[in-house]
Write an enzyme that holds these catalytic residues in place. Structure first.
Site, PDB file in Angstrom:
ATOM      1  N   TYR A   1       0.691  -1.225   0.040  1.00 56.34           N
ATOM      2  CA  TYR A   1       0.027   0.002  -0.067  1.00 56.34           C
ATOM      3  C   TYR A   1       0.894   1.107   0.018  1.00 56.34           C
ATOM      4  O   TYR A   1       0.413   2.240  -0.504  1.00 56.34           O
ATOM      5  CB  TYR A   1      -1.027  -0.046   1.229  1.00 56.34           C
TER       6      TYR A   1
ATOM      7  N   ASN B   1     -12.467  -2.236  -4.835  1.00 56.53           N
ATOM      8  CA  ASN B   1     -12.077  -2.739  -6.317  1.00 56.53           C
ATOM      9  C   ASN B   1     -13.385  -3.671  -6.604  1.00 56.53           C
ATOM     10  O   ASN B   1     -13.209  -4.665  -6.277  1.00 56.53           O
ATOM     11  CB  ASN B   1     -10.867  -3.465  -6.581  1.00 56.53           C
TER      12      ASN B   1
ATOM     13  N   CYS C   1      -6.006  -6.571  -7.813  1.00 54.55           N
ATOM     14  CA  CYS C   1      -5.584  -6.062  -6.379  1.00 54.55           C
ATOM     15  C   CYS C   1      -4.830  -7.225  -5.554  1.00 54.55           C
ATOM     16  O   CYS C   1      -4.449  -6.942  -4.365  1.00 54.55           O
ATOM     17  CB  CYS C   1      -6.798  -5.798  -5.699  1.00 54.55           C
ATOM     18  N   HIS C   2      -5.034  -8.649  -6.245  1.00 50.85           N
ATOM     19  CA  HIS C   2      -4.144  -9.484  -5.192  1.00 50.85           C
ATOM     20  C   HIS C   2      -2.887  -9.205  -5.310  1.00 50.85           C
ATOM     21  O   HIS C   2      -1.953  -9.793  -4.630  1.00 50.85           O
ATOM     22  CB  HIS C   2      -4.395 -10.731  -6.177  1.00 50.85           C
TER      23      HIS C   2
ATOM     24  N   GLU D   1       1.399 -16.838 -10.301  1.00 47.71           N
ATOM     25  CA  GLU D   1       2.364 -15.965 -11.051  1.00 47.71           C
ATOM     26  C   GLU D   1       3.507 -15.893 -10.908  1.00 47.71           C
ATOM     27  O   GLU D   1       4.295 -15.224 -11.313  1.00 47.71           O
ATOM     28  CB  GLU D   1       1.413 -14.476 -10.675  1.00 47.71           C
TER      29      GLU D   1
END
Length: 271
Positions: free
Chosen positions: A212, A235, A243-244, A270
């Site tokens: 953040y 979101n 947002c993950h 990812e």
């Protein structure tokens, strides 16, 4: 004529339940043979199911899902200008999606929604005449209920619209690039600050994590971390606005409105 996704629902539910089970029971040492028996599939088909949807071998997925460094933020390496033009290089990757995020200026005349099968859970996609306005998971955030709260006066219609199908195809290609997806218009009820945060998220290359505080710094206000967190939590467009990829500065996975276990799966894929 609408597409029949009944077979796809079966396949996606099988993969969804398997992924959840692998995390819940911490199947760190599972073998392909054991996994195939649970899925009641051949070993080749098991491998194919994971590769086709996650773009990753199932055992590699498990390894990454339980990696101590899963949610650690790393500074991106310095990229040479020559890398940008090296056709053989796989290191320089574009952002996941090309989104055009706009604030909805006027009440839409109609919103169409569709429900699709997905290996992360049944997904609810809605759009208006200006763009996509909601992408949520049915098991944690009942899509139609949320849509009615957001747009109480707008006519809602269930339909496999062209834009909804395009967004779904983008999700299906999320980890395995099969074809180019054009710019996806997003038109949502939001504040300018929320959109600025979501644009920062949408610009993140795949597998790059931020905190953040990092987003607040990019927006020019080091003291805005809490406000950034609120915007991330609000979101309405799951996955497309990633947002993950926002994690805790301590290296913990952190909160995710659609379940921290789902965030763990996403980060593992990812990685």
């Amino acid at each position: 004529m609408e597409t029949d996704f009944s077979y796809q629902f079966q396949r996606m539910e099988l993969l969804f339940n398997t992924l959840k089970w692998m995390l819940d029971s911490q199947q760190i040492g599972i073998s392909i043979t054991e996994l195939s028996k649970r899925l009641e599939l051949g070993e080749w088909e098991t491998q194919h199911l994971f590769q086709e949807n996650l773009g990753k071998d199932p055992l590699r997925f498990v390894q990454d899902a339980f990696s101590p460094s899963l949610a650690q933020v790393h500074q991106p390496a310095q990229i040479s200008i020559f890398d940008l033009f090296d056709e053989k290089s796989d290191e320089v990757k574009p952002v996941t999606f090309d989104l055009d995020i706009q604030i909805l200026q006027t009440e839409p005349a109609e919103i169409v929604y569709s429900i699709f099968p997905y290996f992360l859970g049944t997904v609810f996609i809605a759009s208006n005449e200006f763009g996509i306005c909601q992408v949520t998971f049915e098991d944690t955030d009942a899509g139609l209920t949320r849509l009615k709260k957001t747009f109480p006066k707008v006519e809602l219609k269930e339909e496999q619209s062209e834009l909804n199908l395009l967004a779904y195809q983008a999700l299906m290609n999320y980890f395995v690039k099969k074809e180019e997806i054009p710019v996806l218009p997003v038109s949502v009820k939001a504040t300018p600050f929320q959109v600025s945060v979501w644009n920062e998220l949408a610009a993140l290359p795949k597998s790059e994590l931020v905190t953040y505080g990092v987003i607040a710094e990019k927006l020019g206000d080091l003291n805005a971390s809490r406000a950034v967190g609120t915007a991330v939590g609000a979101n309405p467009i799951a996955l497309l606005i990633p947002c993950h990829r926002v994690v805790h500065q301590s290296g913990k996975i952190g909160h995710f409105r659609w379940g921290s276990w789902r965030k763990q799966i996403l980060l593992a894929i990812e990685k």
